[in-house]
Enzyme design. Sequence first.
Site, PDB file in Angstrom:
ATOM      1  N   CYS B  82       0.795  -1.379   0.002  1.00  0.00           N
ATOM      2  CA  CYS B  82      -0.020   0.133   0.162  1.00  0.00           C
ATOM      3  C   CYS B  82       0.968   1.206   0.016  1.00  0.00           C
ATOM      4  O   CYS B  82       0.804   2.086  -0.988  1.00  0.00           O
ATOM      5  CB  CYS B  82      -1.179  -0.153   1.362  1.00  0.00           C
ATOM      6  SG  CYS B  82      -1.519   1.553   1.586  1.00  0.00           S
ATOM      7  N   CYS B  87      -1.681   1.796  -2.765  1.00  0.00           N
ATOM      8  CA  CYS B  87      -2.911   2.850  -2.567  1.00  0.00           C
ATOM      9  C   CYS B  87      -2.360   4.086  -2.420  1.00  0.00           C
ATOM     10  O   CYS B  87      -2.865   5.314  -2.927  1.00  0.00           O
ATOM     11  CB  CYS B  87      -3.511   2.492  -1.107  1.00  0.00           C
ATOM     12  SG  CYS B  87      -3.357   0.985  -0.477  1.00  0.00           S
ATOM     13  N   PHE B 499     -23.517  21.880   5.496  1.00  0.00           N
ATOM     14  CA  PHE B 499     -23.814  22.603   4.004  1.00  0.00           C
ATOM     15  C   PHE B 499     -22.728  23.638   3.829  1.00  0.00           C
ATOM     16  O   PHE B 499     -22.126  24.274   4.676  1.00  0.00           O
ATOM     17  CB  PHE B 499     -25.151  23.427   4.036  1.00  0.00           C
ATOM     18  CG  PHE B 499     -25.510  23.675   2.797  1.00  0.00           C
ATOM     19  CD1 PHE B 499     -25.953  22.616   1.995  1.00  0.00           C
ATOM     20  CD2 PHE B 499     -25.339  24.895   2.236  1.00  0.00           C
ATOM     21  CE1 PHE B 499     -26.527  22.877   0.596  1.00  0.00           C
ATOM     22  CE2 PHE B 499     -26.001  25.196   0.900  1.00  0.00           C
ATOM     23  CZ  PHE B 499     -26.379  24.236   0.036  1.00  0.00           C
TER      24      PHE B 499
END
Lengths: 521, 521
Positions: B82, B87, B499
């Site tokens: 990884c 990754c 938001f």
Amino acid sequence: MDILDIHAQHFSIGDWQARIDVLLERPGEGPALFNVDPRDRREYDAIYLGGGAGGRFGSAYLRAMGGRQLIIDRWPFLGGSCPHNACVPHHLFSECAAELMLARTFPGKLWFRDLRGVATSIKEVVDLFREGRVGPHAIMNFQSKEQLDLEYVLNAPGTIVDAHTVDVAGRRFRAKNLVLGLGARPQALRCAGAELKGVFNFVNLVEELDYEPGPTVVVVGGGKTAVEYGCFFNATGRRTVMVVRDELLRIVPDEETRGYTVDRMKEQGIEVLEGSEIERMDGDPRGRVRGVVVRTPDGRREVATDFVFCGLGEIPNSEMPARVLGVKVGPGNEVLVNAQLQTSVPNVYAIGDLIGAPMEMFKARKSGVYAAKHIMGQAIEYDPKEWPDFLHTHYEVTWTGMTEAEARAKLGKIIVIKMPPDTPDGLEVALPASDRTMLYAFLEPRMSGHQKLIIDARTRRVVGAHHVGYGAKDSFQYLHALMKQGITIDELGDLDELFLNPTHFIQLSRLRAGARELRDL
Amino acid sequence: MDILDIHAQHFSIGDWQARIDVLLERPGEGPALFNVDPRDRREYDAIYLGGGAGGRFGSAYLRAMGGRQLIIDRWPFLGGSCPHNACVPHHLFSECAAELMLARTFPGKLWFRDLRGVATSIKEVVDLFREGRVGPHAIMNFQSKEQLDLEYVLNAPGTIVDAHTVDVAGRRFRAKNLVLGLGARPQALRCAGAELKGVFNFVNLVEELDYEPGPTVVVVGGGKTAVEYGCFFNATGRRTVMVVRDELLRIVPDEETRGYTVDRMKEQGIEVLEGSEIERMDGDPRGRVRGVVVRTPDGRREVATDFVFCGLGEIPNSEMPARVLGVKVGPGNEVLVNAQLQTSVPNVYAIGDLIGAPMEMFKARKSGVYAAKHIMGQAIEYDPKEWPDFLHTHYEVTWTGMTEAEARAKLGKIIVIKMPPDTPDGLEVALPASDRTMLYAFLEPRMSGHQKLIIDARTRRVVGAHHVGYGAKDSFQYLHALMKQGITIDELGDLDELFLNPTHFIQLSRLRAGARELRDL
């Protein structure tokens, strides 16, 4: 005032965009847009005065429940301040801050321009927003009419007559209930010279900025808005002086998280004058600001500038309902409501920023929805007490639940799981890293973020989460819900991570979860 | 082979970094690093052969449960492929793709360089990764020893002797159980010329790239790795030809989501040859690739290139355990295990990529952990069936649960809530928008993302979620958990959004949740 009946018309999003554009160019002119159903003879269950987040969402919910509603708004669009001068431009400017920090961190490296000594345009970004903002406006109008079946009157201010009656554009509308969603306005700075040209808040900045700010910017305030704008101005390459009455970013609750955040702001060159206030602003002969005098703990400081931004919070627009209806108002000018969103006047509800803190989107929308539920006969309680929160610096800073200090005080033994590791050289290593911090991880590791998870050692429950970086904002919505359910470190460590996850919480929890006696990590 | 006993030494992360750097410069040389506790006289509960994600997490869990473990790995660091070639570089390259797409979309606008006609360096980014990758390596070694109390032998290949015995660096270790975490290697392309210089996979790309690729890149494959690398090469300004045996990105399950994703890739100029295979690669006199011949449905195509990237999936490294222990192996070379992670040989477990699909980080780590639990006497079942998933194009594409078609077939009446709206001009409006798509929203709206939520109309449960944009990857981990609990549109709409949330799911749900009869949005 002219009236244009649009109820039988079905504008596309593009049609709306063109129409709103024209109306915004001539504010206060143009016809009132009437989208009122002439065939529906029912009395309105509610008039929502104000079509911002609360009014629009509340109306949508009430309509979905089978009720009849009417929104009245002075602007030619629904959605309120958020897409017009608040959340959306805040996000656009924070986006620019993040991108500019990245570019400035690697001047002339990789594909980045060498921006050393280069000030990029503030005005260009503000113009970009102002010219593009009707897109979201148009969607709201379209969606509300064509998909949500809402009735509304736009581009005309409503005048409250009594608790059941509102006049708009010469017509009178009656409803069983009135829901006030009149919003808030920026708190004004009180000092000599505050009215000079070149002194802005988030509203008039997007409406009025007609020159390129000079090399020095003064920002007044130390909370969300001040910091978001301050970081943007800084990232454009300007000297940025923040004048903060108490301490910068007190709103970031966890001390260590705040420390990491503030350190990064200062590293970007932001000058912070804490415990300080603007004594006065001086103008030039044309009435434009040319400098400020700051009272600091170390004496007076003068800063020459042609651009001052005030981010001092907001004050609810409660004057009309207080005057006409006599609704009770609190010390911050907020309309007082109970857990049913009812004001002191029967059949009059208030929602959103008008009822005071937290002036956040989730509360605006949900208070509108909860008022709708109550009007339609559901028993409800709405009084937000705990919620996930965030702000932008050049980064996104997100938190939910308890701080480390709070958890230690309340729970006794707690476990802290964090990244970077709590070692002398922890900050110099390339973790945490994930989307949008990968380049920092490899070139300036200390800039790759900070995150921590707080766990109650006794119950093993996750009680707090704090994150500085990018890409965690969305997840904190759902993580918060799992935390309210009482998710434990064991359950968290059993989730399926999407690696490299911006919150490394799942896998870090898993590394420790095997032990009966938990330990920090 | 030399042995360096480091058990009594306590290296800082920086010390480890320097040490690993030296060892990686001379692969196969240097001493074996022995971090073995001489005072612990207990027999090992498990030897984890392979210190990648599965071996390290499994060891940590077993140790936390009070067991004794030993990791043996040929590399001088823990963490496996990884952080070394999988990754982490994937994410770094995808980061560059996202940033470069942004810069190329606004050439010379705002603060961006005009990159039209400019190819930026691939080699520079690969070098950046290779030089920086020891940072994460160092943290793994440090954390595993100093914080997780693991025992390990690094920089020396382990040789399986029998189901309880492994030899490493001339020493023999015995354990009650053997856990195989030997990983996988890139699947090789079988065609004439596949061995030429300039033909890469994700492993040798980071180890061997010693020249700047020319103007045309050929990518073989249409899945996650091929697309992630292909989009990066494209974003650097190179003509990118993808040769895909069947269809591009079949892995993105929802048809509409896949369509949006593929459209954006093609819009960036990626050429896709579907139903096609490499017939042969041609080399120059120095043995370097100079072109490929592709068999397409429309006949042969020749593409001149000095750089070919193969992303054809991975094949498990099951040869040694099959040969020495006789563990049963499946048709894809994977070691076969039951839901207790046991192989066909008593006391031998297998985990991670070695046991085949899904070759994802969550499964590697969790299979290691579940094997540890079983070894320590817990009853377990581990057989991942449903998980949230993602990949990178220039965007982040994330999904969980059912596709629209699948839900329609299984559930009958479903509700779809999506953004942009499903109107003729929906794609030309500035929604969805959130972090990292704000500039697109204002300048090239169709690039601002795509998202949809699938709801069972009868039970009101959320059964599927699909997102193209940025910032949703982390949240899908937690949203997936809530969906497994059966979260309804009503409960989702009652969460507190942050938001502008990258997933607009909460508020879009709320707009519809009031109705007994749900409708699309």
